[in-house]
Design an enzyme around this catalytic site. Structure first.
Site, PDB file in Angstrom:
ATOM      1  CB  CYS A  26      -0.993   0.040   1.178  1.00 23.67           C
ATOM      2  SG  CYS A  26      -2.484   1.181   0.911  1.00 23.67           S
ATOM      3  CG  HIS A  64      -3.695  -3.451   2.919  1.00 25.56           C
ATOM      4  ND1 HIS A  64      -2.723  -2.933   3.768  1.00 25.56           N
ATOM      5  CD2 HIS A  64      -4.319  -2.213   2.253  1.00 25.56           C
ATOM      6  CE1 HIS A  64      -2.715  -1.656   3.532  1.00 25.56           C
ATOM      7  NE2 HIS A  64      -3.615  -1.279   2.739  1.00 25.56           N
ATOM      8  CD  GLU A 120      -1.465  -6.174   5.146  1.00 28.18           C
ATOM      9  OE1 GLU A 120      -1.181  -6.411   3.745  1.00 28.18           O
ATOM     10  OE2 GLU A 120      -1.711  -4.974   5.543  1.00 28.18           O
TER      11      GLU A 120
END
Ligand code: GLN
Length: 530
Positions: free
Chosen positions: A381, A508, A510
Site C-alpha cells: 500500500c 493489503h 496480509e
C-alpha cells in the site's frame, strides 16, 4: 438456528480473549461445525477506521470493506472464514443507528431508551450475523472488562438474548487473569471470584471460566475457582502463555474444551480432526536458523499496528522453515548516512501501509537502499506508493516527485487521487475491501500467485497516477498487476533480471494470509530474502 457463545473478560484488559475465542472457533470448526464470529466493542467511535494506530493497533479490513478491530484478524486466521460488516459492532455504531432511526420517526413517538431500543439494536445485530453466515455456532466476544460502565448495554443485550433464544442454546465463557505473586509463590483466585460476582450482578452466570496466566494454574486453584464460582471442574480451562499463538487451540483441546462446550450446548455426534492444524504447528517448531527482516514504518512503537503483516511473515516463515526475526525500524531514523548500518544485518525490507507526511523521506531512503543494493523489498500500500515515488525521483529524475497526500502543490504527483475522488474527507471514504487484480504473464506476481486473476483487499485513497505510466514502464518499472479494465495500477515490480525481489502492491495481502495457507507474496519475498 445458530447456538451462541458469549465471551467476556475479567480483571484486566488485553488478556487474549480474542485468541481464546478464535481458538475455540478453530476447535469447533475441526468438529465439522460452521462458525461465525463477532466482536462487540464498547467505545464510541463508529468504527476503528479513524483511530490512530498508536491507540488501537491495526485496522483489519474485511472482504466487504468494513474497517474492524484487529481481533477480527485473529478470527480469520484461526477459523479461516471470511468475516463481513456484521462482524464488528461498536457503541458508536449502535447509537448512530438508533439516533438515525429516531430522526426518521421509526420509533413512532416513543421515548427512546437504553432498554429496549439500544439493547434491541445490539440483539438485532447479533442475530443478523448469525443469520447471514448460516452458522451452527456464533461466537460473540464482548470487548473491555467486566465492570466497565460502557459495556453495560452489551451485557444486558446478551443476557436478554440468552432467555430469548433459550438458555440451553447459549454459553457464557469468562476469561480471567489469575495473577501469580512471586513473593509468596502463589496463584490467586480472588480476582476471578470478584469478577464473576460482578458478572452475576448483571444477571449472567458463566458456564466456563478460562484462566489466563503465564504458567499453568495449579489444579487446586482451578478447583477453588470451580467451587467458589459455581462451575463444573472440567469447565475451568487453563490458558497459559505459549511460545506461539497457534498452539493455543491444541492446549485447549488437550483439556477437552471443545468436547465440554459441545456437551454444554447439547451438540451431539461431532468428532474432532485437528491433523492439519497439528501439522502446521509442527512446522513452527521445526524451523531452523533465523532470518531477520527490517520492518520500516512510522507506527513501530506499537507492534500491534502491523499485526497482520507480522503474522503473514510468520506464516511464510513456517513454509520456508526459518525462524523469523523482525527488526523494527522507525522510518524517521533512516537517512542515507544511517541506512547501511541499520540494514546491514537484514535479509530484506518490508514497508507496510500508513497515512500522513511524517516519516515519508526515511521510507523513500529505505526503498532506494533496497533497490540500489539489490536487497529484497516488499512494499504494501503506502510501501508501493513509496517505491513509485523513489523510482520517479531517482530514475526519471523528477526530484520533487511525491504523492498528492504529502505535497499538494508538487509538479510530479506520481501518486494522486483519481478524478472521481476529488473532495474526499476522512472516515469511510477510501477504496475499501476486496477488488480483483489482473496479473501480467512472466511477473514475480504471477510466479507467487500461480494465477492471472486474484482478489485482495484494499484500504487507501491515493493511486498510481496513470499520466506517468508510459514513462515509468519505459524506464524499467514493470506493472505486474492492474484492475481487470486496465484503468488502475495495482502492483509494480522490477524485472527479476534487475533485482531479486522488488515488489510493491497497492492492496493489503496480509489480510488474507492464514497460518496454514501463507500469503503467496510473503512466501516469495522470504524465499528471495534467503
Ligand atoms: N496513505 C495512502 C493512501 O491513502 C496509503 C494507505 C495505506 O497504506 N493503507 O492512499
Amino acid at each position: 438456528m445458530s447456538k451462541f457463545i458469549f465471551v467476556t473478560g475479567g480483571v484486566v484488559s488485553g488478556l487474549g480473549k480474542g485468541i481464546t475465542a478464535a481458538s475455540l472457533g478453530r476447535l469447533l470448526k475441526c468438529r465439522g461445525l460452521k462458525i461465525a464470529s463477532q466482536k462487540l466493542d464498547p467505545y464510541m467511535n463508529v468504527d476503528p477506521g479513524t483511530m490512530s494506530p498508536f491507540q488501537h493497533g491495526e485496522v483489519f479490513v474485511t472482504d466487504d470493506g468494513a474497517e474492524t478491530d484487529l481481533d477480527l484478524g485473529h478470527y480469520e486466521r484461526f477459523i479461516d472464514e471470511n468475516l463481513n460488516k456484521y462482524s464488528n459492532l461498536t457503541s458508536g455504531r449502535v447509537y448512530w443507528n438508533v439516533l438515525n432511526k429516531e430522526r426518521q420517526g421509526e420509533y413512532l413517538g416513543q421515548t427512546v431508551q437504553i432498554i429496549p431500543h439500544v439493547t434491541n439494536e445490539i440483539k438485532d445485530f447479533i442475530l443478523k450475523n448469525a443469520q447471514v453466515s448460516g452458522a451452527d455456532v456464533s461466537i460473540v466476544e464482548i470487548g473491555g472488562t467486566i465492570g466497565d460502565i460502557e459495556s453495560q448495554p452489551f451485557l444486558e443485550a446478551i443476557r436478554q438474548l440468552s432467555t430469548e433464544v433459550g438458555r440451553k442454546n447459549c454459553l457464557f465463557i469468562h476469561v480471567c487473569l489469575v495473577p501469580y505473586i512471586s513473593g509468596s509463590d502463589e496463584y490467586k483466585s480472588k480476582p476471578t471470584q470478584h469478577s464473576v460476582k460482578e458478572l452475576m450482578a448483571v444477571g449472567i452466570h458463566p458456564d466456563l471460566i478460562v484462566t489466563r496466566s503465564d504458567e499453568a494454574v495449579p489444579e487446586e486453584i482451578r478447583k477453588k475457582i470451580s467451587l467458589f464460582c459455581n462451575v463444573a471442574e472440567d469447565c475451568v480451562i487453563d490458558n497459559k502463555t505459549l511460545s506461539s499463538l497457534y498452539e493455543v487451540p491444541l492446549m485447549l483441546h488437550e483439556q477437552k474444551m471443545d468436547e465440554v462446550v459441545c456437551r454444554e450446548l447439547g451438540i451431539e455426534g461431532t468428532t474432532s480432526n485437528l491433523s492439519e492444524w497439528e501439522k502446521m504447528v509442527n512446522s513452527i517448531h521445526s524451523r531452523k536458523d533465523e532470518i531477520q527482516i527490517a520492518l520500516v514504518g512510522k507506527y513501530v512503537k506499537l507492534h500491534d499496528s502491523y499485526l497482520s503483516i507480522v503474522e503473514s511473515l510468520n506464516h511464510a516463515s513456517f513454509v520456508v522453515g526459518r525462524k523469523l526475526k523482525i527488526k523494527w525500524v522507525d522510518s524517521d531514523s533512516v537517512t542515507d548516512k544511517t541506512a547501511p548500518e541499520i540494514f546491514k544485518d537484514c535479509a530484506g525490507i518490508i514497508l507496510p501501509g500508513g497515512f500522513g507526511n511524517r516519516g515519508i523521506e526515511g521510507m523513500i531512503t529505505s526503498a532506494r537502499f533496497a533497490r540500489t543494493h539489490k536487497m529484497p523489498y516488499f512494499g504494501i500500500c503506502l510501501g508501493m506508493q513509496i517505491a513509485v515515488i523513489e523510482f520517479a525521483r531517482d530514475v526519471l529524475n523528477f526530484s520533487d516527485a511525491n504523492s498528492r497526500e504529502f505535497d499538494e502543490q508538487c509538479e510530479h504527483a506520481v501518486i494522486d487521487l483519481m478524478k472521481d475522488q476529488e473532495g474526499v474527507i476522512m472516515g469511510g471514504t477510501m477504496r475499501l475491501g476486496k477488488y480483483p487484480c489482473k496479473i501480467q504473464k512472466g511477473t514475480i506476481l504471477e510466479k507467487a500467485y500461480k494465477s492471472n486473476l486474484i482478489e485482495e483487499r484494499h484500504r487507501h485513497r491515493y493511486e498510481f497516477n496513470n499520466s506517468y505510466r508510459e514513462q515509468m514502464q519505459d524506464a524499467g518499472l514493470v506493472i505486474g498487476g492492474t484492475s481487470p479494465d486496465d484503468k488502475i495500477v495495482e502492483t509494480v515490480e522490477l524485472s527479476e533480471k534487475e533485482h531479486p525481489f522488488f515488489v510493491g502492491v497497492q492492496f493489503h495481502p496480509e489480510f488474507k494470509s492464514r497460518p496454514n495457507h501463507a500469503g503467496p507474496l510473503f512466501v516469495e519475498f522470504l524465499k528471495a530474502c534467503l
